[in-house]
Design an enzyme around this catalytic site. Structure first.
Site, short mmCIF file in Angstrom:
data_model
loop_
_atom_site.label_atom_id
_atom_site.label_comp_id
_atom_site.label_asym_id
_atom_site.label_seq_id
_atom_site.Cartn_x
_atom_site.Cartn_y
_atom_site.Cartn_z
N HIS A 1 33.09 63.41 34.22
CA HIS A 1 32.27 63.53 35.43
C HIS A 1 30.93 62.80 35.31
CE1 HIS A 1 29.54 66.45 33.56
NE2 HIS A 1 30.62 66.83 32.90
N HIS B 1 34.41 47.47 28.94
CA HIS B 1 35.82 47.70 28.61
C HIS B 1 35.93 48.95 27.77
CE1 HIS B 1 39.67 46.04 26.42
NE2 HIS B 1 39.85 47.23 26.92
O1 JB2 Z 1 38.00 29.82 32.46
C1 JB2 Z 1 39.16 30.17 32.50
C2 JB2 Z 1 39.79 30.86 31.42
N1 JB2 Z 1 39.36 31.31 30.20
C3 JB2 Z 1 40.42 31.91 29.60
N2 JB2 Z 1 39.94 29.91 33.60
C4 JB2 Z 1 41.25 30.28 33.66
N3 JB2 Z 1 41.95 29.98 34.77
N4 JB2 Z 1 41.88 30.93 32.66
C5 JB2 Z 1 41.15 31.22 31.55
N5 JB2 Z 1 41.50 31.83 30.41
C6 JB2 Z 1 42.86 32.33 30.15
O2 JB2 Z 1 42.80 33.71 29.84
C7 JB2 Z 1 43.49 31.70 28.92
O3 JB2 Z 1 44.08 30.44 29.22
C8 JB2 Z 1 44.53 32.75 28.56
O4 JB2 Z 1 45.71 32.58 29.34
C9 JB2 Z 1 43.85 34.06 28.95
C10 JB2 Z 1 43.27 34.82 27.78
O5 JB2 Z 1 44.36 35.24 26.98
P1 JB2 Z 1 44.19 35.88 25.55
O6 JB2 Z 1 45.57 35.95 24.98
O7 JB2 Z 1 43.14 35.13 24.80
O8 JB2 Z 1 43.59 37.31 25.74
P2 JB2 Z 1 43.72 38.38 26.90
O9 JB2 Z 1 42.45 38.32 27.64
O10 JB2 Z 1 44.96 38.24 27.68
O11 JB2 Z 1 43.85 39.78 26.11
C11 JB2 Z 1 42.87 40.23 25.20
O12 JB2 Z 1 42.12 41.30 25.78
C12 JB2 Z 1 42.92 42.46 26.15
C13 JB2 Z 1 42.00 43.48 26.78
C14 JB2 Z 1 43.61 40.73 23.95
O13 JB2 Z 1 42.69 41.09 22.98
C15 JB2 Z 1 44.49 41.90 24.30
O14 JB2 Z 1 45.15 42.40 23.14
C16 JB2 Z 1 43.65 43.01 24.94
N6 JB2 Z 1 44.51 44.13 25.29
#
Ligand code: JB2
Length: 213
Positions: free
Chosen positions: A142, A151
């Site tokens: 609350h 996050h």
């Molecule tokens: O400027 C951007 C950009 N920067 C990163 N523009 C666009 N269009 N896309 C962007 N990205 C994209 O975000 C990357 O190309 C990639 O597809 C994605 C980030 O993926 P990553 O595998 O690095 O992490 P995540 O954010 O999906 O997941 C992280 O955070 C979650 C909360 C991991 O640590 C996970 O395990 C966690 N659960």
């Protein structure tokens, strides 16, 4: 067209985009595809039956066209904040992604672009700022105030009236006792037990949590 009928474009193609996509779908939204600056090859999103709509140029066109909502599904708090700010200025509309398997108080205030994952609980009069992640099974009690782009990792727990600054990260399984404050862009390590305020930008770890030198 009713706002909830608008298709959603997911920004990002990593693990976070996967869970965001499934949450949007569970909430009844149609996800049209994803944009990422990482290229479509081997993106896990293809395993959810989705296609790449392109990179940041495509994203600019999608926002200018205005047919779709967007969801910034990038786990990194700073990156998510920067992209959201840029898209806000360009007039983007941000979908919420609230799991039907979460429990969210009707008196909680939820800003645009918030993700609330299955098993999470958001209690009375809590406030979640733009782009906040309440991850799987996390709880926000609350009157907590969670700042923009913070996050709360899976199974973390905020007791009542905790204040979380913008961009802060609360690690998996960490807990915060009532009324404490976590400064902007601070980090609380996995499993930590926070009994004192954590200053802005600090990292606190352990039980009880201590700020790392
Ligand atoms: O400027 C951007 C950009 N920067 C990163 N523009 C666009 N269009 N896309 C962007 N990205 C994209 O975000 C990357 O190309 C990639 O597809 C994605 C980030 O993926 P990553 O595998 O690095 O992490 P995540 O954010 O999906 O997941 C992280 O955070 C979650 C909360 C991991 O640590 C996970 O395990 C966690 N659960």
């Amino acid at each position: 067209m009713d706002r909830t009928d608008r298709p959603v474009v997911v920004i990002g193609a990593g693990g976070h985009a996967l869970v965001v996509t499934e949450t949007l779908r569970a909430a009844g939204r149609r996800v049209r595809g994803w944009v990422s600056n990482g290229g479509p090859a081997a993106a896990p999103m293809t395993r959810l039956g989705l296609e790449s709509l392109g990179g940041d140029d495509a994203l600019r066109r999608i926002v200018a066209d205005g047919t779709d909502d967007v969801f910034v599904a990038i786990g990194d708090n700073q990156r998510r904040a920067a992209i959201t700010d840029e898209l806000s200025s360009a007039g983007a509309r941000f979908a919420p992604a609230i799991s039907p398997a979460a429990t969210v108080s009707p008196t909680a205030a939820i800003a645009p672009g918030v993700l609330v994952m299955p098993g999470a609980v958001v209690n009375a009069l809590a406030e979640l700022g733009p782009g906040v992640i309440v991850n799987t099974g996390a709880s926000v009690d609350h009157e907590c105030i969670v700042g923009a782009f913070a996050h709360l990792a899976p199974r973390s727990a905020l007791a009542g009236s905790v204040q979380v600054g913008d961009g802060a990260f609360v690690g998996i399984g960490a807990v915060v006792i009532p009324g404490r404050s976590l400064g902007a862009w601070s980090v609380v390590g996995a499993g930590a037990v926070v009994i004192d305020d954590v200053p802005e930008g600090a990292t606190a770890v352990g039980v009880p949590a201590r700020v790392r030198a």
